[in-house]
Design a protein around this motif. Structure first.
Motif, PDB file in Angstrom:
ATOM      1  N   GLY A   1       0.814  -1.211   0.000  1.00 13.11           N
ATOM      2  CA  GLY A   1       0.000   0.000   0.000  1.00 13.11           C
ATOM      3  C   GLY A   1       0.843   1.254   0.000  1.00 13.11           C
ATOM      4  O   GLY A   1       0.544   2.220  -0.715  1.00 13.11           O
ATOM      5  N   SER A   2       1.905   1.253   0.769  1.00 15.34           N
ATOM      6  CA  SER A   2       2.788   2.423   0.816  1.00 15.34           C
ATOM      7  C   SER A   2       3.513   2.634  -0.507  1.00 15.34           C
ATOM      8  O   SER A   2       3.641   3.766  -0.976  1.00 15.34           O
ATOM      9  CB  SER A   2       3.799   2.276   1.953  1.00 15.34           C
ATOM     10  N   VAL A   3       3.992   1.557  -1.105  1.00 16.97           N
ATOM     11  CA  VAL A   3       4.672   1.702  -2.399  1.00 16.97           C
ATOM     12  C   VAL A   3       3.685   2.195  -3.454  1.00 16.97           C
ATOM     13  O   VAL A   3       4.033   3.027  -4.293  1.00 16.97           O
ATOM     14  CB  VAL A   3       5.361   0.382  -2.814  1.00 16.97           C
TER      15      VAL A   3
ATOM     16  N   ASP B   1       4.071  -7.600   0.606  1.00 13.75           N
ATOM     17  CA  ASP B   1       2.837  -7.481  -0.172  1.00 13.75           C
ATOM     18  C   ASP B   1       1.770  -8.413   0.403  1.00 13.75           C
ATOM     19  O   ASP B   1       1.719  -9.599   0.086  1.00 13.75           O
ATOM     20  CB  ASP B   1       3.124  -7.820  -1.631  1.00 13.75           C
ATOM     21  N   ASN B   2       0.943  -7.840   1.272  1.00 11.18           N
ATOM     22  CA  ASN B   2      -0.157  -8.618   1.853  1.00 11.18           C
ATOM     23  C   ASN B   2      -1.494  -8.266   1.202  1.00 11.18           C
ATOM     24  O   ASN B   2      -2.544  -8.680   1.682  1.00 11.18           O
ATOM     25  CB  ASN B   2      -0.217  -8.442   3.370  1.00 11.18           C
TER      26      ASN B   2
ATOM     27  N   TYR C   1      -4.475  -2.532  -4.767  1.00 12.08           N
ATOM     28  CA  TYR C   1      -4.447  -3.041  -6.132  1.00 12.08           C
ATOM     29  C   TYR C   1      -3.387  -4.130  -6.298  1.00 12.08           C
ATOM     30  O   TYR C   1      -3.492  -4.965  -7.189  1.00 12.08           O
ATOM     31  CB  TYR C   1      -4.208  -1.916  -7.129  1.00 12.08           C
ATOM     32  N   ALA C   2      -2.376  -4.163  -5.418  1.00 16.38           N
ATOM     33  CA  ALA C   2      -1.378  -5.234  -5.481  1.00 16.38           C
ATOM     34  C   ALA C   2      -2.020  -6.572  -5.122  1.00 16.38           C
ATOM     35  O   ALA C   2      -1.523  -7.628  -5.521  1.00 16.38           O
ATOM     36  CB  ALA C   2      -0.207  -4.935  -4.555  1.00 16.38           C
ATOM     37  N   GLY C   3      -3.110  -6.524  -4.395  1.00 13.01           N
ATOM     38  CA  GLY C   3      -3.845  -7.744  -4.080  1.00 13.01           C
ATOM     39  C   GLY C   3      -4.818  -8.118  -5.177  1.00 13.01           C
ATOM     40  O   GLY C   3      -5.536  -9.113  -5.077  1.00 13.01           O
TER      41      GLY C   3
ATOM     42  N   ALA D   1       7.643  -9.741  -1.349  1.00 11.62           N
ATOM     43  CA  ALA D   1       7.300 -10.935  -0.578  1.00 11.62           C
ATOM     44  C   ALA D   1       5.792 -10.993  -0.373  1.00 11.62           C
ATOM     45  O   ALA D   1       5.210 -10.113   0.257  1.00 11.62           O
ATOM     46  CB  ALA D   1       8.020 -10.920   0.760  1.00 11.62           C
ATOM     47  N   LYS D   2       5.189 -12.020  -0.911  1.00 15.39           N
ATOM     48  CA  LYS D   2       3.741 -12.199  -0.807  1.00 15.39           C
ATOM     49  C   LYS D   2       3.403 -12.889   0.512  1.00 15.39           C
ATOM     50  O   LYS D   2       3.976 -13.929   0.836  1.00 15.39           O
ATOM     51  CB  LYS D   2       3.230 -13.051  -1.955  1.00 15.39           C
ATOM     52  N   CYS D   3       2.492 -12.302   1.275  1.00 10.57           N
ATOM     53  CA  CYS D   3       2.080 -12.919   2.538  1.00 10.57           C
ATOM     54  C   CYS D   3       0.590 -12.664   2.755  1.00 10.57           C
ATOM     55  O   CYS D   3      -0.050 -11.948   1.992  1.00 10.57           O
ATOM     56  CB  CYS D   3       2.907 -12.392   3.708  1.00 10.57           C
ATOM     57  N   GLU D   4       0.076 -13.277   3.809  1.00 16.14           N
ATOM     58  CA  GLU D   4      -1.333 -13.109   4.151  1.00 16.14           C
ATOM     59  C   GLU D   4      -1.569 -11.754   4.805  1.00 16.14           C
ATOM     60  O   GLU D   4      -0.693 -11.224   5.483  1.00 16.14           O
ATOM     61  CB  GLU D   4      -1.764 -14.207   5.120  1.00 16.14           C
TER      62      GLU D   4
END
Length: 185
Positions: A71-73, A97-98, A110-112, A155-158
């Protein structure tokens, strides 16, 4: 694996690395896991951990890890172009990246959805970009810190926050002890 567990996994590989951590919940979680003078906790200024980390890396020789959120990026996409066009020999950007704005209630980013921050970083010209699972993050961070250059790790995480107390340390104290640590080397 959520962000807290991801952060816990990277603590053992940080060594003497200077760390600039994203606002809100990530900073609070890192503070609870491994408070140290070499950690700079962002208490405001969403979207600037990566920019501050890059500036720090360009200004001194120690390795620098900026821990930022998707979100910050997304609020400061220009930082990826700046990182690509001003490469540092000692900089790692870890984008956790959650798929959510974790510090404000887990609203989706939007990354999600359809936006890939790894692809955006590559399109901006970042040369060393890796997307990995949360479980692989510590190994990727360790490898990036060991090589010379600028690396971007997504890094993709929950989604989800761990209930930890707010950082009660005065921001002036956080800044001063961090600057003292930077000057130490």
């Amino acid at each position: 694996m959520n962000r807290y567990e991801l952060l816990k996994s990277i603590v053992p590989v940080l060594g003497d690395t200077l760390v600039v951590c994203n606002i809100g919940a990530p900073s609070q979680e890192l503070f609870q896991l491994a408070d140290r003078p070499g950690n700079f906790y962002m208490l405001g200024t969403m979207g600037l951990a990566s920019s501050i980390g890059l500036g720090l890396a360009l200004a001194q020789p120690r390795p620098v890890l900026a821990i930022d959120g998707d979100g910050s990026v997304l609020t400061n996409l220009g930082t990826l172009a700046t990182i690509a066009n001003n490469p540092a020999r000692n900089f790692v950007l870890l984008i956790v990246d959650n798929g959510s704005y974790g510090s404000t209630g887990d609203q989706p980013t939007y990354a999600g959805k359809r936006t890939s921050l790894a692809e955006v970083a590559r399109a901006c010209g970042c040369a060393d970009v890796v997307e990995c699972s949360a479980e692989a993050t510590a190994g990727e961070v360790e490898a990036a810190l060991a090589r010379e250059g600028t690396s971007v790790i997504v890094a993709k995480c929950e989604a989800g926050n761990v209930d930890v107390p707010v950082i009660t340390m005065n921001p002036v104290v956080i800044r001063q002890r961090f600057m003292d640590e930077v000057r130490r080397a």
